[in-house]
Design a protein around this motif. Structure first.
Motif, PDB file in Angstrom:
ATOM      1  N   ASP A   1       0.866  -1.179   0.000  1.00 56.88           N
ATOM      2  CA  ASP A   1       0.000   0.000   0.000  1.00 56.88           C
ATOM      3  C   ASP A   1       0.907   1.235   0.000  1.00 56.88           C
ATOM      4  O   ASP A   1       1.766   1.382   0.873  1.00 56.88           O
ATOM      5  N   PRO A   2       0.757   2.133  -0.974  1.00 53.80           N
ATOM      6  CA  PRO A   2       1.661   3.293  -1.038  1.00 53.80           C
ATOM      7  C   PRO A   2       1.623   4.156   0.214  1.00 53.80           C
ATOM      8  O   PRO A   2       2.625   4.778   0.584  1.00 53.80           O
ATOM      9  N   ARG A   3       0.488   4.194   0.893  1.00 53.82           N
ATOM     10  CA  ARG A   3       0.403   4.968   2.138  1.00 53.82           C
ATOM     11  C   ARG A   3       1.268   4.339   3.227  1.00 53.82           C
ATOM     12  O   ARG A   3       1.930   5.033   4.006  1.00 53.82           O
ATOM     13  N   VAL A   4       1.251   3.009   3.279  1.00 55.47           N
ATOM     14  CA  VAL A   4       2.054   2.285   4.267  1.00 55.47           C
ATOM     15  C   VAL A   4       3.542   2.499   3.994  1.00 55.47           C
ATOM     16  O   VAL A   4       4.340   2.720   4.918  1.00 55.47           O
ATOM     17  N   LYS A   5       3.912   2.448   2.724  1.00 52.19           N
ATOM     18  CA  LYS A   5       5.314   2.673   2.364  1.00 52.19           C
ATOM     19  C   LYS A   5       5.768   4.076   2.758  1.00 52.19           C
ATOM     20  O   LYS A   5       6.888   4.275   3.247  1.00 52.19           O
ATOM     21  N   LYS A   6       4.904   5.057   2.552  1.00 51.29           N
ATOM     22  CA  LYS A   6       5.250   6.432   2.940  1.00 51.29           C
ATOM     23  C   LYS A   6       5.439   6.530   4.453  1.00 51.29           C
ATOM     24  O   LYS A   6       6.396   7.144   4.938  1.00 51.29           O
ATOM     25  N   LEU A   7       4.514   5.909   5.192  1.00 48.19           N
ATOM     26  CA  LEU A   7       4.606   5.983   6.647  1.00 48.19           C
ATOM     27  C   LEU A   7       5.857   5.265   7.138  1.00 48.19           C
ATOM     28  O   LEU A   7       6.556   5.767   8.034  1.00 48.19           O
ATOM     29  N   ALA A   8       6.168   4.114   6.565  1.00 48.46           N
ATOM     30  CA  ALA A   8       7.367   3.372   6.972  1.00 48.46           C
ATOM     31  C   ALA A   8       8.614   4.222   6.765  1.00 48.46           C
ATOM     32  O   ALA A   8       9.524   4.249   7.616  1.00 48.46           O
ATOM     33  N   LYS A   9       8.663   4.928   5.641  1.00 51.08           N
ATOM     34  CA  LYS A   9       9.817   5.779   5.356  1.00 51.08           C
ATOM     35  C   LYS A   9       9.906   6.929   6.352  1.00 51.08           C
ATOM     36  O   LYS A   9      10.997   7.262   6.847  1.00 51.08           O
ATOM     37  N   LEU A  10       8.777   7.531   6.678  1.00 51.05           N
ATOM     38  CA  LEU A  10       8.770   8.651   7.613  1.00 51.05           C
ATOM     39  C   LEU A  10       9.132   8.198   9.034  1.00 51.05           C
ATOM     40  O   LEU A  10       9.854   8.904   9.751  1.00 51.05           O
ATOM     41  N   LEU A  11       8.637   7.030   9.450  1.00 52.85           N
ATOM     42  CA  LEU A  11       8.907   6.537  10.795  1.00 52.85           C
ATOM     43  C   LEU A  11      10.379   6.187  11.002  1.00 52.85           C
ATOM     44  O   LEU A  11      10.840   6.095  12.150  1.00 52.85           O
ATOM     45  N   THR A  12      11.103   5.960   9.924  1.00 55.47           N
ATOM     46  CA  THR A  12      12.528   5.626  10.032  1.00 55.47           C
ATOM     47  C   THR A  12      13.401   6.752   9.478  1.00 55.47           C
ATOM     48  O   THR A  12      14.507   6.519   9.003  1.00 55.47           O
ATOM     49  N   SER A  13      12.884   7.965   9.545  1.00 51.67           N
ATOM     50  CA  SER A  13      13.614   9.135   9.044  1.00 51.67           C
ATOM     51  C   SER A  13      14.512   9.719  10.130  1.00 51.67           C
ATOM     52  O   SER A  13      14.345   9.450  11.329  1.00 51.67           O
ATOM     53  N   ASP A  14      15.455  10.548   9.718  1.00 51.15           N
ATOM     54  CA  ASP A  14      16.325  11.227  10.674  1.00 51.15           C
ATOM     55  C   ASP A  14      15.522  12.132  11.603  1.00 51.15           C
ATOM     56  O   ASP A  14      15.864  12.284  12.783  1.00 51.15           O
ATOM     57  N   GLU A  15      14.454  12.723  11.075  1.00 45.56           N
ATOM     58  CA  GLU A  15      13.629  13.613  11.891  1.00 45.56           C
ATOM     59  C   GLU A  15      12.968  12.860  13.049  1.00 45.56           C
ATOM     60  O   GLU A  15      12.917  13.353  14.177  1.00 45.56           O
ATOM     61  N   VAL A  16      12.450  11.669  12.764  1.00 47.07           N
ATOM     62  CA  VAL A  16      11.812  10.879  13.819  1.00 47.07           C
ATOM     63  C   VAL A  16      12.848  10.370  14.818  1.00 47.07           C
ATOM     64  O   VAL A  16      12.600  10.357  16.033  1.00 47.07           O
ATOM     65  N   LYS A  17      14.007   9.981  14.337  1.00 46.48           N
ATOM     66  CA  LYS A  17      15.065   9.537  15.249  1.00 46.48           C
ATOM     67  C   LYS A  17      15.424  10.645  16.232  1.00 46.48           C
ATOM     68  O   LYS A  17      15.556  10.407  17.444  1.00 46.48           O
ATOM     69  N   LYS A  18      15.557  11.869  15.735  1.00 51.55           N
ATOM     70  CA  LYS A  18      15.884  12.993  16.607  1.00 51.55           C
ATOM     71  C   LYS A  18      14.744  13.279  17.586  1.00 51.55           C
ATOM     72  O   LYS A  18      14.984  13.581  18.766  1.00 51.55           O
ATOM     73  N   PHE A  19      13.492  13.185  17.095  1.00 50.39           N
ATOM     74  CA  PHE A  19      12.339  13.384  17.971  1.00 50.39           C
ATOM     75  C   PHE A  19      12.364  12.379  19.125  1.00 50.39           C
ATOM     76  O   PHE A  19      12.145  12.741  20.285  1.00 50.39           O
ATOM     77  N   ILE A  20      12.633  11.106  18.811  1.00 55.24           N
ATOM     78  CA  ILE A  20      12.685  10.064  19.840  1.00 55.24           C
ATOM     79  C   ILE A  20      13.801  10.359  20.841  1.00 55.24           C
ATOM     80  O   ILE A  20      13.603  10.268  22.063  1.00 55.24           O
ATOM     81  N   GLU A  21      14.958  10.722  20.341  1.00 57.22           N
ATOM     82  CA  GLU A  21      16.092  11.000  21.225  1.00 57.22           C
ATOM     83  C   GLU A  21      15.814  12.194  22.132  1.00 57.22           C
ATOM     84  O   GLU A  21      16.091  12.152  23.333  1.00 57.22           O
ATOM     85  N   ASP A  22      15.244  13.250  21.565  1.00 57.51           N
ATOM     86  CA  ASP A  22      15.001  14.476  22.332  1.00 57.51           C
ATOM     87  C   ASP A  22      13.873  14.318  23.346  1.00 57.51           C
ATOM     88  O   ASP A  22      13.965  14.802  24.483  1.00 57.51           O
ATOM     89  N   LYS A  23      12.804  13.640  22.947  1.00 50.99           N
ATOM     90  CA  LYS A  23      11.616  13.556  23.810  1.00 50.99           C
ATOM     91  C   LYS A  23      11.768  12.525  24.923  1.00 50.99           C
ATOM     92  O   LYS A  23      11.320  12.753  26.055  1.00 50.99           O
ATOM     93  N   TYR A  24      12.398  11.391  24.624  1.00 50.06           N
ATOM     94  CA  TYR A  24      12.364  10.284  25.575  1.00 50.06           C
ATOM     95  C   TYR A  24      13.676  10.071  26.332  1.00 50.06           C
ATOM     96  O   TYR A  24      13.715   9.265  27.264  1.00 50.06           O
ATOM     97  N   ASP A  25      14.723  10.752  25.937  1.00 53.27           N
ATOM     98  CA  ASP A  25      15.965  10.795  26.716  1.00 53.27           C
ATOM     99  C   ASP A  25      16.427   9.419  27.179  1.00 53.27           C
ATOM    100  O   ASP A  25      16.717   9.192  28.365  1.00 53.27           O
ATOM    101  N   GLY A  26      16.454   8.463  26.256  1.00 54.86           N
ATOM    102  CA  GLY A  26      16.965   7.129  26.564  1.00 54.86           C
ATOM    103  C   GLY A  26      15.927   6.137  27.023  1.00 54.86           C
ATOM    104  O   GLY A  26      16.215   4.933  27.133  1.00 54.86           O
TER     105      GLY A  26
END
Length: 275
Positions: A244-269
């Motif tokens: 599903d193209p929507r699923v592929k888009k979401l998978a790409k966004l969830l593994t983006s540098d932006e999401v990685k930084k959000f996880i690191e900043d918000k949850y602090d380990g």
């Protein structure tokens, strides 16, 4: 403003297995319509929070119409994905998913690993695991995989010893050595942090720990290691919907540098990116 539908699942969870699995094809058409919004079932913390970040900051630019539905149990998100009420879910690990499919005849598959929530042992009564008294009561999740993870955590820190090879299917009956004569109270995973005033310690899933204002990286007496950990939380869909193209888009966004930084900043380990 958050555009998230919070679902109270006490009733839904009770009827999910009897009704949900027989309802294939009878779910919300918008969940399976690739031209409509992608509806994703998620646990409130951190899954829905991460999805809300994607929705508010990344989805529009990527051409993704994303809708998030929150569930507070570990059953309904899969049955809703199976019957088409939602197009995907984000709340579980691969071992849990494999066990759920086997037991319930569902056909849910992983799309991509996103993050790890270390399982931890917490207590309101002692500051160190070695301070647990003989005969102390420890609450553990009662679903097969998370109970096994909980016992493996205790075994990894020499609190108990388990039979060789039991893995995440371990139960208290697989304990071979229990020097402190610990007693185990099996509870629904969501109830474990609420039990801390009633038991001596509890093994709590990372998402429920965060919801209870516990900080895994600081408050846990012992904590799962992230190294070579198979329990990453993943984006999942019903088999056949992986492309599903929507699923592929979401998978790409969830593994983006932006999401990685959000996880690191918000949850602090307390939450660790798995990509």
């Amino acid at each position: 403003m958050r555009n998230t539908a919070r679902i109270t699942t006490a009733v839904l969870a009770a009827g999910a297995l009897t009704l949900g699995l027989s309802a294939c094809g009878s779910g919300d058409d918008s969940a399976s319509d690739t031209d409509g919004p992608l509806i994703v079932a998620a646990s409130p913390t951190p899954h829905a929070e991460i999805l809300d970040y994607v929705k508010d900051n990344l989805a529009e630019k990527a051409g993704l119409d994303l809708e998030v539905k929150e569930f507070t149990d570990y059953v309904t998100p899969n049955t809703a994905t199976e019957d088409g009420s939602v197009g995907a879910n984000y709340f579980q690990t691969q071992p849990y998913l494999d066990d759920f499919n086997k037991k319930n005849g569902t056909h849910i598959v992983s799309v991509v690993d996103v993050h790890l929530e270390p399982l931890g042992l917490y207590s309101n009564k002692v500051d160190k695991a070695e301070e647990l008294k003989s005969g102390a009561t420890v609450a553990v999740p009662n679903d097969t995989v998370n109970e096994g993870r909980a016992l493996q955590l205790l075994a990894a820190h020499d609190i108990i010893t388990l039979k060789d090879g039991v893995g995440t299917s371990a139960t208290p009956s697989d304990i071979t050595e229990n020097p402190k004569k610990l007693k185990f109270k099996e509870l629904e995973a969501a109830q474990t942090p609420r039990s801390l005033d009633d038991v001596d310690a509890a093994v709590v899933n990372g998402n429920y720990a965060i919801e209870a204002d516990l900080k895994p990286a600081e408050d846990a007496l012992v904590l799962e290691s992230a190294k070579s950990n198979p329990n990453s939380n993943l984006l999942a869909v019903k088999e056949g919907n992986e492309d599903d193209p929507r699923v592929k888009k979401l998978a790409k966004l969830l593994t983006s540098d932006e999401v990685k930084k959000f996880i690191e900043d918000k949850y602090d380990g307390s939450v660790l990116a798995s990509f």
